[in-house]
Design a protein around this motif. Structure first.
Motif, PDB file in Angstrom:
ATOM      1  N   LEU A   6      68.577  54.332 -26.167  1.00  0.00           N
ATOM      2  CA  LEU A   6      67.595  53.755 -25.261  1.00  0.00           C
ATOM      3  C   LEU A   6      66.481  53.125 -26.094  1.00  0.00           C
ATOM      4  CD1 LEU A   6      67.498  56.603 -22.610  1.00  0.00           C
ATOM      5  CD2 LEU A   6      68.977  54.601 -22.729  1.00  0.00           C
ATOM      6  N   CYS A   7      66.236  51.855 -25.863  1.00  0.00           N
ATOM      7  CA  CYS A   7      65.375  51.115 -26.785  1.00  0.00           C
ATOM      8  C   CYS A   7      63.887  51.390 -26.567  1.00  0.00           C
ATOM      9  CB  CYS A   7      65.651  49.617 -26.645  1.00  0.00           C
ATOM     10  SG  CYS A   7      64.714  48.672 -27.859  1.00  0.00           S
ATOM     11  N   ARG A   8      63.239  51.791 -27.646  1.00  0.00           N
ATOM     12  CA  ARG A   8      61.782  51.943 -27.668  1.00  0.00           C
ATOM     13  C   ARG A   8      61.242  51.286 -28.947  1.00  0.00           C
ATOM     14  NH1 ARG A   8      61.085  54.916 -23.300  1.00  0.00           N
ATOM     15  NH2 ARG A   8      62.631  56.502 -22.817  1.00  0.00           N
ATOM     16  N   LEU A   9      61.869  50.159 -29.284  1.00  0.00           N
ATOM     17  CA  LEU A   9      61.539  49.499 -30.553  1.00  0.00           C
ATOM     18  C   LEU A   9      60.161  48.855 -30.574  1.00  0.00           C
ATOM     19  CD1 LEU A   9      64.732  47.574 -31.709  1.00  0.00           C
ATOM     20  CD2 LEU A   9      63.510  49.400 -32.908  1.00  0.00           C
ATOM     21  N   CYS A  10      59.659  48.467 -29.415  1.00  0.00           N
ATOM     22  CA  CYS A  10      58.368  47.780 -29.401  1.00  0.00           C
ATOM     23  C   CYS A  10      57.434  48.480 -28.417  1.00  0.00           C
ATOM     24  CB  CYS A  10      58.559  46.294 -29.064  1.00  0.00           C
ATOM     25  SG  CYS A  10      58.648  45.932 -27.319  1.00  0.00           S
ATOM     26  N   PRO A  11      56.174  48.075 -28.347  1.00  0.00           N
ATOM     27  CA  PRO A  11      55.230  48.798 -27.489  1.00  0.00           C
ATOM     28  C   PRO A  11      55.594  48.790 -26.007  1.00  0.00           C
ATOM     29  CG  PRO A  11      54.034  47.460 -29.070  1.00  0.00           C
ATOM     30  CD  PRO A  11      55.476  47.066 -29.184  1.00  0.00           C
ATOM     31  N   ARG A  12      56.498  47.934 -25.583  1.00  0.00           N
ATOM     32  CA  ARG A  12      56.897  47.986 -24.169  1.00  0.00           C
ATOM     33  C   ARG A  12      57.625  49.286 -23.874  1.00  0.00           C
ATOM     34  NH1 ARG A  12      55.276  43.368 -21.881  1.00  0.00           N
ATOM     35  NH2 ARG A  12      55.526  41.449 -23.076  1.00  0.00           N
ATOM     36  N   SER A  13      58.297  49.807 -24.887  1.00  0.00           N
ATOM     37  CA  SER A  13      58.996  51.094 -24.770  1.00  0.00           C
ATOM     38  C   SER A  13      59.795  51.170 -23.470  1.00  0.00           C
ATOM     39  CB  SER A  13      57.961  52.227 -24.847  1.00  0.00           C
ATOM     40  OG  SER A  13      58.581  53.439 -25.146  1.00  0.00           O
ATOM     41  N   GLY A  15      62.832  51.798 -22.777  1.00  0.00           N
ATOM     42  CA  GLY A  15      63.857  52.820 -22.592  1.00  0.00           C
ATOM     43  C   GLY A  15      65.141  52.211 -22.058  1.00  0.00           C
ATOM     44  N   ALA A  16      65.345  50.918 -22.343  1.00  0.00           N
ATOM     45  CA  ALA A  16      66.533  50.230 -21.826  1.00  0.00           C
ATOM     46  C   ALA A  16      67.750  50.553 -22.685  1.00  0.00           C
ATOM     47  CB  ALA A  16      66.290  48.725 -21.835  1.00  0.00           C
ATOM     48  N   LEU A  17      68.892  50.525 -22.028  1.00  0.00           N
ATOM     49  CA  LEU A  17      70.149  50.699 -22.756  1.00  0.00           C
ATOM     50  C   LEU A  17      70.541  49.354 -23.349  1.00  0.00           C
ATOM     51  CD1 LEU A  17      72.584  52.502 -23.467  1.00  0.00           C
ATOM     52  CD2 LEU A  17      73.639  51.708 -21.335  1.00  0.00           C
ATOM     53  N   ALA A  23      73.043  43.437 -23.009  1.00  0.00           N
ATOM     54  CA  ALA A  23      71.617  43.124 -23.127  1.00  0.00           C
ATOM     55  C   ALA A  23      70.829  44.051 -22.214  1.00  0.00           C
ATOM     56  CB  ALA A  23      71.373  41.673 -22.750  1.00  0.00           C
ATOM     57  N   GLY A  24      69.588  44.308 -22.587  1.00  0.00           N
ATOM     58  CA  GLY A  24      68.761  45.154 -21.732  1.00  0.00           C
ATOM     59  C   GLY A  24      67.303  44.999 -22.079  1.00  0.00           C
ATOM     60  N   GLY A  25      66.446  45.542 -21.235  1.00  0.00           N
ATOM     61  CA  GLY A  25      65.017  45.584 -21.503  1.00  0.00           C
ATOM     62  C   GLY A  25      64.295  44.283 -21.215  1.00  0.00           C
ATOM     63  N   PHE A  26      62.980  44.311 -21.440  1.00  0.00           N
ATOM     64  CA  PHE A  26      62.137  43.141 -21.190  1.00  0.00           C
ATOM     65  C   PHE A  26      62.583  41.967 -22.057  1.00  0.00           C
ATOM     66  CE2 PHE A  26      58.401  40.486 -21.563  1.00  0.00           C
ATOM     67  CZ  PHE A  26      57.863  40.508 -20.285  1.00  0.00           C
ATOM     68  N   CYS A  27      63.052  42.261 -23.274  1.00  0.00           N
ATOM     69  CA  CYS A  27      63.485  41.183 -24.177  1.00  0.00           C
ATOM     70  C   CYS A  27      64.865  40.644 -23.800  1.00  0.00           C
ATOM     71  CB  CYS A  27      63.493  41.662 -25.628  1.00  0.00           C
ATOM     72  SG  CYS A  27      64.603  43.039 -25.937  1.00  0.00           S
ATOM     73  N   ALA A  28      65.553  41.333 -22.886  1.00  0.00           N
ATOM     74  CA  ALA A  28      66.872  40.903 -22.414  1.00  0.00           C
ATOM     75  C   ALA A  28      67.822  40.595 -23.573  1.00  0.00           C
ATOM     76  CB  ALA A  28      66.730  39.685 -21.500  1.00  0.00           C
ATOM     77  N   CYS A  62      62.986  37.523 -27.434  1.00  0.00           N
ATOM     78  CA  CYS A  62      61.626  37.900 -27.816  1.00  0.00           C
ATOM     79  C   CYS A  62      61.154  39.021 -26.909  1.00  0.00           C
ATOM     80  CB  CYS A  62      60.703  36.695 -27.673  1.00  0.00           C
ATOM     81  SG  CYS A  62      58.985  37.055 -28.125  1.00  0.00           S
ATOM     82  N   ASN A  63      60.377  39.925 -27.469  1.00  0.00           N
ATOM     83  CA  ASN A  63      59.867  41.036 -26.664  1.00  0.00           C
ATOM     84  C   ASN A  63      58.523  40.710 -26.026  1.00  0.00           C
ATOM     85  OD1 ASN A  63      58.499  41.114 -29.168  1.00  0.00           O
ATOM     86  ND2 ASN A  63      57.938  43.232 -28.826  1.00  0.00           N
ATOM     87  N   LEU A  64      57.961  39.511 -26.299  1.00  0.00           N
ATOM     88  CA  LEU A  64      56.636  39.194 -25.747  1.00  0.00           C
ATOM     89  C   LEU A  64      56.744  38.172 -24.611  1.00  0.00           C
ATOM     90  CD1 LEU A  64      53.760  40.087 -26.096  1.00  0.00           C
ATOM     91  CD2 LEU A  64      53.373  38.256 -27.717  1.00  0.00           C
TER      92      LEU A  64
HETATM   93  S1  SF4 Z   1      61.212  44.839 -24.886  1.00  0.00           S
HETATM   94 FE1  SF4 Z   1      63.188  44.915 -25.934  1.00  0.00          FE
HETATM   95  S2  SF4 Z   1      62.627  45.652 -28.015  1.00  0.00           S
HETATM   96 FE2  SF4 Z   1      60.912  46.180 -26.654  1.00  0.00          FE
HETATM   97  S3  SF4 Z   1      61.360  48.291 -25.968  1.00  0.00           S
HETATM   98 FE3  SF4 Z   1      62.133  46.851 -24.412  1.00  0.00          FE
HETATM   99  S4  SF4 Z   1      64.288  46.604 -24.922  1.00  0.00           S
HETATM  100 FE4  SF4 Z   1      63.270  47.434 -26.740  1.00  0.00          FE
END
Ligand code: SF4
Length: 303
Positions: A6-13, A15-17, A23-28, A62-64
């Motif tokens: 579960l991704c917590r690589l950036c400050p958005r944290s 928790g996406a698979l 693909a997952g999370g805000f950064c898709a 991109c995560n931003l």
């Molecule tokens: S935005 Fe992307 S890199 Fe950041 S925590 Fe979510 S899935 Fe992970």
């Protein structure tokens, strides 16, 4: 589902698979690197470009995801080719062989562990540049210690409300400050060689946004108040260009549908000149224009 996937690589944290094929999370983004271009690049500061250019590797996603993104073609779309860890090593070695002054990893944050794996054990003769949005986790950046010689983060916002409105990241100011402190801890004060090329250190970039000059002034204040500004390079960018394709989605931000005015630019220059910040670069207002944006056509990407 294992916790470590579960991704917590950036400050958005989020928790996406994120999996190699999912693909997952805000950064898709999936957990497989995608690269849109890997080639000699002359778009960075003179201390990076020198006479032979940077070896720029543009990662997709991109995560931003700022509403005004100047590289929206790669930050939001699924363009680019999948590249494995050995594939990234191959690209890096090829660029080094071509004689570039450094390896410039552009928007790398959401692929940090894979990039760290690729760089581990490589014995490059040139510095590696981490060219990021600044919206990063200090804890995750520790994985890069000893692997990155030059950090080049943006410091986009000192204003949390603006960060929330334009990048959906109200915690950007504190996250970026904390990330930059970690970067500086790893590199120490900047070092230039006898030819004026940057060998190590932190170079902070800030893009002036039309209609948001107060934010830029607060960034300058923050450099002075919160960071070891005498030992860090600062690059003030005035190239903001309203991207034609994004204008329909900027209807809530009409001020971003124009370039920085002469008056705004002059106000920032006066403020910067009055501050104690001396080391770095200031871009001419005439630098604005979509022609400065690279073509993301897969050049130099090894599949
Ligand atoms: S935005 Fe992307 S890199 Fe950041 S925590 Fe979510 S899935 Fe992970």
């Amino acid at each position: 589902m294992r916790e470590e996937t579960l991704c917590r690589l950036c400050p958005r944290s989020c928790g996406a698979l994120r999996l190699p094929d999912k693909a997952g999370g805000f950064c898709a983004s999936p957990m497989t690197m995608k690269i849109a271009r890997a080639a000699v690049h002359f778009g960075e500061e003179p201390c990076l470009c020198g006479s032979r250019g940077s070896g720029a590797i543009f990662f997709t996603g991109c995560n931003l995801r700022c509403v005004f993104c100047q590289n929206h073609e790669i930050s939001r779309s699924a363009c680019g080719s999948e590249v494995s860890v050995p594939g990234l090593r191959e690209i890096i070695l090829r660029l080094e062989d071509e004689g570039v002054h450094n390896i410039d990893l552009v928007t790398p944050t959401h692929f940090l562990p894979l990039i760290a794996e690729a760089l581990s054990g490589m014995h490059l003769q040139i510095p590696v540049v981490w060219n990021s949005s600044g919206y990063e986790s200090a804890e995750q950046l520790r994985q890069l210690e000893g692997l990155i010689q030059i950090y080049m983060p943006d410091y986009k916002y000192a204003d949390a409300d603006l960060a929330a409105g334009l990048s959906f990241a109200p915690d950007y100011p504190q996250a970026a400050l904390s990330a930059i402190r970690e970067m500086f801890r790893q590199t120490g004060p900047f070092v230039m060689d006898e030819n004026g090329l940057l060998r190590s250190g932190v170079l902070i970039r800030h893009l002036i946004l039309p209609g948001h000059i107060e934010n830029t002034l607060r960034v300058i204040d923050s450099l002075e108040d919160d960071l070891p500004y005498k030992d860090i390079l600062f690059s003030l960018l005035a190239q903001y260009t309203p991207i034609e394709a994004l204008i329909p989605s900027l209807k809530h931000y009409p001020e971003l549908c124009r370039r920085v005015s002469e008056e705004e630019y002059q106000r920032v220059m006066d403020y910067l000149n009055f501050s104690p910040i001396e080391e770095g670069y200031v871009q001419e207002l005439s630098s604005a224009g979509e022609e400065a944006i690279p073509i993301f056509d897969g050049t130099g990407v090894v599949k």
